[in-house]
Write a protein that holds these residues in place. Structure first.
Motif, PDB file in Angstrom:
ATOM      1  N   LEU A 332       0.830  -1.202   0.000  1.00 15.07           N
ATOM      2  CA  LEU A 332       0.000   0.000   0.000  1.00 15.07           C
ATOM      3  C   LEU A 332       0.867   1.254   0.000  1.00 15.07           C
ATOM      4  O   LEU A 332       2.019   1.235   0.430  1.00 15.07           O
ATOM      5  CB  LEU A 332      -0.910   0.019   1.231  1.00 15.07           C
ATOM      6  N   THR A 333       0.289   2.322  -0.476  1.00 16.58           N
ATOM      7  CA  THR A 333       0.929   3.631  -0.412  1.00 16.58           C
ATOM      8  C   THR A 333      -0.063   4.625   0.185  1.00 16.58           C
ATOM      9  O   THR A 333      -1.271   4.376   0.224  1.00 16.58           O
ATOM     10  CB  THR A 333       1.363   4.115  -1.804  1.00 16.58           C
ATOM     11  N   TYR A 334       0.452   5.739   0.640  1.00 17.71           N
ATOM     12  CA  TYR A 334      -0.396   6.787   1.209  1.00 17.71           C
ATOM     13  C   TYR A 334      -0.980   7.648   0.097  1.00 17.71           C
ATOM     14  O   TYR A 334      -0.330   7.921  -0.911  1.00 17.71           O
ATOM     15  CB  TYR A 334       0.410   7.681   2.144  1.00 17.71           C
ATOM     16  N   GLY A 335      -2.210   8.117   0.318  1.00 16.15           N
ATOM     17  CA  GLY A 335      -2.740   9.168  -0.520  1.00 16.15           C
ATOM     18  C   GLY A 335      -2.204  10.502  -0.032  1.00 16.15           C
ATOM     19  O   GLY A 335      -1.740  10.623   1.107  1.00 16.15           O
ATOM     20  N   ALA A 336      -2.229  11.526  -0.897  1.00 15.08           N
ATOM     21  CA  ALA A 336      -1.663  12.834  -0.551  1.00 15.08           C
ATOM     22  C   ALA A 336      -2.691  13.933  -0.792  1.00 15.08           C
ATOM     23  O   ALA A 336      -3.323  13.998  -1.855  1.00 15.08           O
ATOM     24  CB  ALA A 336      -0.402  13.100  -1.363  1.00 15.08           C
ATOM     25  N   LEU A 337      -2.850  14.791   0.214  1.00 17.16           N
ATOM     26  CA  LEU A 337      -3.734  15.954   0.137  1.00 17.16           C
ATOM     27  C   LEU A 337      -2.886  17.199   0.373  1.00 17.16           C
ATOM     28  O   LEU A 337      -2.330  17.385   1.454  1.00 17.16           O
ATOM     29  CB  LEU A 337      -4.843  15.865   1.194  1.00 17.16           C
ATOM     30  N   ASP A 338      -2.782  18.018  -0.655  1.00 13.61           N
ATOM     31  CA  ASP A 338      -1.961  19.230  -0.579  1.00 13.61           C
ATOM     32  C   ASP A 338      -2.874  20.437  -0.776  1.00 13.61           C
ATOM     33  O   ASP A 338      -3.595  20.528  -1.772  1.00 13.61           O
ATOM     34  CB  ASP A 338      -0.866  19.182  -1.658  1.00 13.61           C
ATOM     35  N   TRP A 339      -2.813  21.345   0.158  1.00 13.33           N
ATOM     36  CA  TRP A 339      -3.667  22.545   0.101  1.00 13.33           C
ATOM     37  C   TRP A 339      -2.772  23.748   0.319  1.00 13.33           C
ATOM     38  O   TRP A 339      -2.233  23.951   1.413  1.00 13.33           O
ATOM     39  CB  TRP A 339      -4.750  22.445   1.186  1.00 13.33           C
ATOM     40  N   GLY A 340      -2.602  24.519  -0.729  1.00  8.29           N
ATOM     41  CA  GLY A 340      -1.728  25.678  -0.669  1.00  8.29           C
ATOM     42  C   GLY A 340      -2.486  26.980  -0.624  1.00  8.29           C
ATOM     43  O   GLY A 340      -3.643  27.047  -0.198  1.00  8.29           O
ATOM     44  N   GLY A 341      -1.829  28.030  -1.102  1.00  7.43           N
ATOM     45  CA  GLY A 341      -2.455  29.343  -1.071  1.00  7.43           C
ATOM     46  C   GLY A 341      -3.372  29.600  -2.246  1.00  7.43           C
ATOM     47  O   GLY A 341      -4.354  30.339  -2.122  1.00  7.43           O
ATOM     48  N   ALA A 342      -3.057  28.986  -3.407  1.00  2.00           N
ATOM     49  CA  ALA A 342      -3.858  29.259  -4.600  1.00  2.00           C
ATOM     50  C   ALA A 342      -4.452  28.013  -5.228  1.00  2.00           C
ATOM     51  O   ALA A 342      -5.286  28.123  -6.125  1.00  2.00           O
ATOM     52  CB  ALA A 342      -2.997  29.990  -5.639  1.00  2.00           C
ATOM     53  N   SER A 343      -4.036  26.826  -4.804  1.00  2.08           N
ATOM     54  CA  SER A 343      -4.562  25.609  -5.425  1.00  2.08           C
ATOM     55  C   SER A 343      -4.644  24.488  -4.404  1.00  2.08           C
ATOM     56  O   SER A 343      -4.079  24.574  -3.311  1.00  2.08           O
ATOM     57  CB  SER A 343      -3.675  25.179  -6.610  1.00  2.08           C
ATOM     58  N   ALA A 344      -5.346  23.429  -4.799  1.00  4.24           N
ATOM     59  CA  ALA A 344      -5.480  22.233  -3.964  1.00  4.24           C
ATOM     60  C   ALA A 344      -5.294  21.016  -4.861  1.00  4.24           C
ATOM     61  O   ALA A 344      -5.734  21.013  -6.025  1.00  4.24           O
ATOM     62  CB  ALA A 344      -6.834  22.193  -3.275  1.00  4.24           C
ATOM     63  N   GLN A 345      -4.624  19.976  -4.317  1.00  9.55           N
ATOM     64  CA  GLN A 345      -4.363  18.756  -5.077  1.00  9.55           C
ATOM     65  C   GLN A 345      -4.711  17.532  -4.236  1.00  9.55           C
ATOM     66  O   GLN A 345      -4.554  17.541  -3.017  1.00  9.55           O
ATOM     67  CB  GLN A 345      -2.881  18.658  -5.481  1.00  9.55           C
ATOM     68  N   ILE A 346      -5.178  16.511  -4.933  1.00  6.47           N
ATOM     69  CA  ILE A 346      -5.354  15.200  -4.318  1.00  6.47           C
ATOM     70  C   ILE A 346      -4.716  14.182  -5.244  1.00  6.47           C
ATOM     71  O   ILE A 346      -4.901  14.226  -6.466  1.00  6.47           O
ATOM     72  CB  ILE A 346      -6.844  14.865  -4.063  1.00  6.47           C
ATOM     73  N   THR A 347      -3.923  13.267  -4.671  1.00  2.00           N
ATOM     74  CA  THR A 347      -3.217  12.255  -5.463  1.00  2.00           C
ATOM     75  C   THR A 347      -3.274  10.934  -4.706  1.00  2.00           C
ATOM     76  O   THR A 347      -3.064  10.896  -3.486  1.00  2.00           O
ATOM     77  CB  THR A 347      -1.743  12.657  -5.691  1.00  2.00           C
ATOM     78  N   MET A 348      -3.541   9.846  -5.434  1.00  2.00           N
ATOM     79  CA  MET A 348      -3.602   8.534  -4.803  1.00  2.00           C
ATOM     80  C   MET A 348      -3.294   7.465  -5.844  1.00  2.00           C
ATOM     81  O   MET A 348      -3.471   7.678  -7.045  1.00  2.00           O
ATOM     82  CB  MET A 348      -4.977   8.299  -4.178  1.00  2.00           C
ATOM     83  N   GLU A 349      -2.811   6.330  -5.359  1.00  2.00           N
ATOM     84  CA  GLU A 349      -2.525   5.204  -6.253  1.00  2.00           C
ATOM     85  C   GLU A 349      -3.815   4.440  -6.503  1.00  2.00           C
ATOM     86  O   GLU A 349      -4.560   4.126  -5.556  1.00  2.00           O
ATOM     87  CB  GLU A 349      -1.455   4.299  -5.649  1.00  2.00           C
ATOM     88  N   VAL A 350      -4.074   4.149  -7.784  1.00  2.00           N
ATOM     89  CA  VAL A 350      -5.338   3.526  -8.188  1.00  2.00           C
ATOM     90  C   VAL A 350      -5.044   2.412  -9.188  1.00  2.00           C
ATOM     91  O   VAL A 350      -3.919   2.284  -9.686  1.00  2.00           O
ATOM     92  CB  VAL A 350      -6.282   4.571  -8.820  1.00  2.00           C
ATOM     93  N   PRO A 351      -6.031   1.597  -9.509  1.00  3.52           N
ATOM     94  CA  PRO A 351      -5.846   0.618 -10.587  1.00  3.52           C
ATOM     95  C   PRO A 351      -5.473   1.312 -11.891  1.00  3.52           C
ATOM     96  O   PRO A 351      -5.815   2.483 -12.118  1.00  3.52           O
ATOM     97  CB  PRO A 351      -7.211  -0.069 -10.679  1.00  3.52           C
TER      98      PRO A 351
END
Length: 661
Positions: A332-351
């Motif tokens: 397994l790997t961790y999902g990542a939630l990044d929230w900055g000053g002007a943008s937001a990102q979500i990244t995760m490992e998927v099929p």
């Protein structure tokens, strides 16, 4: 007894075959001569004499032991003279006299003082120093160079062994990376020395901040001031970091993120000015000794790099059994939630069927889903929220009000914006041309008066996630998505997530633990939103964020629930972090790791190769062998010096008067 006239006592011109025969003959003649004068063996002509035996250990061909008669008042040195006279020879080198105990007698002392008595045996030997020098005489020219050769060989041996046994030093590659965000600039120094399956194993060695709620996009009108902005202790300490001589200093990289992406949409010319001034400023501050690269990274690259950082520090990427943790063992790997000053990102490992990005790290391929949304960072979100308050008031009254109620602001709060500041970004460009026309003509300020109405604030925080309304109200751009469509984002899988950047700062301000329930979060946010401004300041909320804290907290909750489909169960999978294993969680470390895939491996500094070590050993062997041969030859000569050395005695050519001896 008469002496024959026809047969002289000594015939100097007659050569004898050996010194021994000559010595015995002379001794016999001397005894006969003294007997003819009536001299008895134990008595001299002038007085009482004593008999001693002198034995030479230098040249055995002359005879080993002879009788010598001396008076007690005579000096010991006379024994040597009489011995030589008796043998009719001279010595080429000084002789010493030793008694039977081996002690050297002082030749300036008298016989009596030296303790010599009747029938003592004395030994004549060469002077030790002079004798050794004589023995070594043929080799004197070789002794010094031989010693130097031996010393030189031993030095080579020591140095070669020290260098060969020393562990090769692995040079480090140092890189300076600047995260030029919308509200601040972070400076990081990373280094690596080894790779695992073509990907570098990187560590953070420095992290500091430049600016206080000021990003580089703020210099759009005055790009020449950037050099003053970066001329800080933080940046200088990063660039001037002392490296070892064998280390490698990689270029300085400045990457603009969402703040610069927003600026490049509305003001491309100003963006170019900023980038150009950044290059000159950083090059100058680096004393022209480091290459400088300035760029703007995409939202997808930012999200991907954040995921790499989270999993690298979470130790789920390096496929080394010694470095596996429970997550890695389970694959397994961790999902990542990044929230900055002007943008937001979500990244995760998927099929692989759901992935939109693939990345190979440490020999393993990862299929990822990553998405980034401009204008959903905390700074741009609050700008868009307040711009919509102005627009909604305009729709109701047809007027641009200069004083508006702000339900998300705490009571006693008054926040001001200029029209140009509030509507000058790509995130607040409305499709309503008439409204924007009036805004662009307006000058002065708009005041937002806080009311602390949690219910109304919650409703306003949900508006950005109405995709249809967002696309109707705001201008869309091809470069970045400024409206989030929840239907395009799949629900989070059952795995942990790391939430960092503004996520962590907000959770820390609310005094919540790293992992908590959604209910705990809601209660903390509600309590904060109804608390007056003065009490929030006393509670430790910073003044620069106190007026927007309530909206940011409610917006974050809606981003996770409405935007990313977290529920009260999956919410508890989120760990809000700032640092992991001694490094800050963000996109910069991941960006460096990904970039290392295309960088060459670093080879260790080899002090001496195997071939050179072998050559040195051959040279040392030759030096030592030569020295041993010379020393053994010398020792052999020394051991056989009495038999092989040239005799220090030579025949005396003049006639000796033995009566006066």
């Amino acid at each position: 007894m008469a002496v024959s006239e026809t047969e002289p006592l000594v015939q100097p011109d007659r050569k004898q075959s050996t010194h021994s025969v000559n010595g015995e003959r002379i001794l016999g003649q001397l005894r006969a001569l003294k007997a003819s004068y009536g001299v008895v063996p134990n008595q001299s002509i002038t007085g009482v004499t004593i008999r001693v035996f002198a034995e030479n250990s230098v040249d055995t061909t002359l005879g080993r032991r002879e009788q010598i008669y001396v008076e007690p008042e005579e000096k010991v040195g006379r024994i040597v003279e009489k011995y030589l006279d008796l043998l009719s020879v001279e010595s080429n080198c000084p002789l010493v006299i030793k008694d039977k105990s081996g002690c050297i007698l002082d030749q300036d002392m008298t016989v009596a003082d030296a303790g010599i008595v009747e029938d003592d045996v004395l030994y004549l030997e060469q002077d030790a120093v002079t004798g050794e020098r004589a023995i070594w005489a043929p080799w004197t020219g070789c002794w010094k160079p031989t010693s130097l050769v031996l010393i030189f060989g031993l030095c080579i041996l020591g140095c070669a062994l020290a260098l060969y046994m020393k562990e090769p030093e692995q040079p480090f590659v140092y890189t300076v990376l600047l995260d030029a965000g919308s509200v601040h600039t972070s400076v990081f120094v990373y280094r690596y020395s080894r790779k695992v399956h073509d990907t570098a194993v990187i560590e953070q060695v420095l992290n500091c901040e430049i600016g206080n709620q000021v990003g580089i996009s703020s210099f759009a009108n005055h790009p020449e001031l950037l050099i003053k902005y970066f001329n800080s202790t933080c940046f200088r300490s990063a660039v001037d970091m002392v490296y070892e001589e064998h280390d490698i200093a990689a270029p300085v990289v400045l990457a603009g993120t969402a703040g610069m992406r927003v600026l490049s949409i509305t003001s491309p010319l100003e963006t170019q000015w900023i980038m150009g001034n950044l290059t000159m400023a950083l090059t100058k501050l680096a004393n022209n000794q480091r290459e400088v690269y300035v760029k703007i990274i995409s939202g997808m690259s930012e999200g991907l790099a954040g995921w790499v950082t989270a999993n690298y520090l979470g130790e789920t990427l390096i496929k080394d059994p010694k470095e596996f943790n429970d997550m890695a063992v389970k694959g397994l790997t961790y999902g990542a939630l990044d929230w900055g000053g002007a943008s937001a990102q979500i990244t995760m490992e998927v099929p692989i069927s759901d992935a939109n990005y693939d990345v190979t790290l440490y020999g393993a391929n990862h299929h990822l889903f990553t998405v980034s949304h401009l204008c959903y960072g905390q700074k741009m979100a609050i700008y868009r929220h307040r711009a919509q308050l102005v627009y909604e008031a305009y729709l109701e009254t047809g007027l641009l009000k200069r004083r508006l109620e702000e339900p998300c602001g705490p009571k006693e709060s008054i926040k001001e914006h200029t029209f140009k500041d509030l509507f000058g970004t790509a995130c607040t460009k409305f499709t309503d041309a008439e409204f924007m026309g009036k805004v662009n003509k307006s000058k002065g300020r708009i005041q937002f008066i806080g009311t602390g109405n949690v219910t109304q604030c919650h409703a306003h925080a949900s508006i950005p996630f109405n995709y249809t309304l967002c696309t109707q109200r705001f201008i869309q751009y091809t470069e970045d998505s400024v409206c989030l469509n929840p239907s395009e984002i799949r629900p989070p899988p059952k795995r942990p997530f790391y939430a960092f950047s503004t996520y962590w700062y907000l959770i820390d301000a609310l005094d919540l633990p790293t992992t908590h329930s959604m209910q705990e979060y809601k209660e903390k946010v509600h309590e904060m939103c109804i608390t007056p401004r003065t009490r929030l300041l006393k509670a430790g909320i910073e003044e620069k964020v106190v007026d927007s804290a309530c909206f940011k907290a409610l917006f974050m909750l809606q981003l996770l629930i409405e935007g990313y489909h977290f529920n009260q169960h999956s919410y508890e999978q989120i760990q809000f972090v700032r640092d992991l294993n001694g490094a800050e969680v963000g996109w910069t470390l991941g960006h460096t790791i990904i970039s290392s895939n295309s960088m060459p491996a670093v080879t260790p500094t080899e002090y001496i190769s195997d071939m050179m070590f072998g050559v040195c050993m051959i040279g040392v062997f030759c030096c030592v062998l030569f020295s041993i041969c010379v020393i053994c030859t010398y020792q052999g000569m020394k051991s056989h010096k009495y038999n092989k050395q040239k005799s220090p005695f030579k025949p005396r050519m003049a006639r000796v008067d033995y009566l006066n001896a």
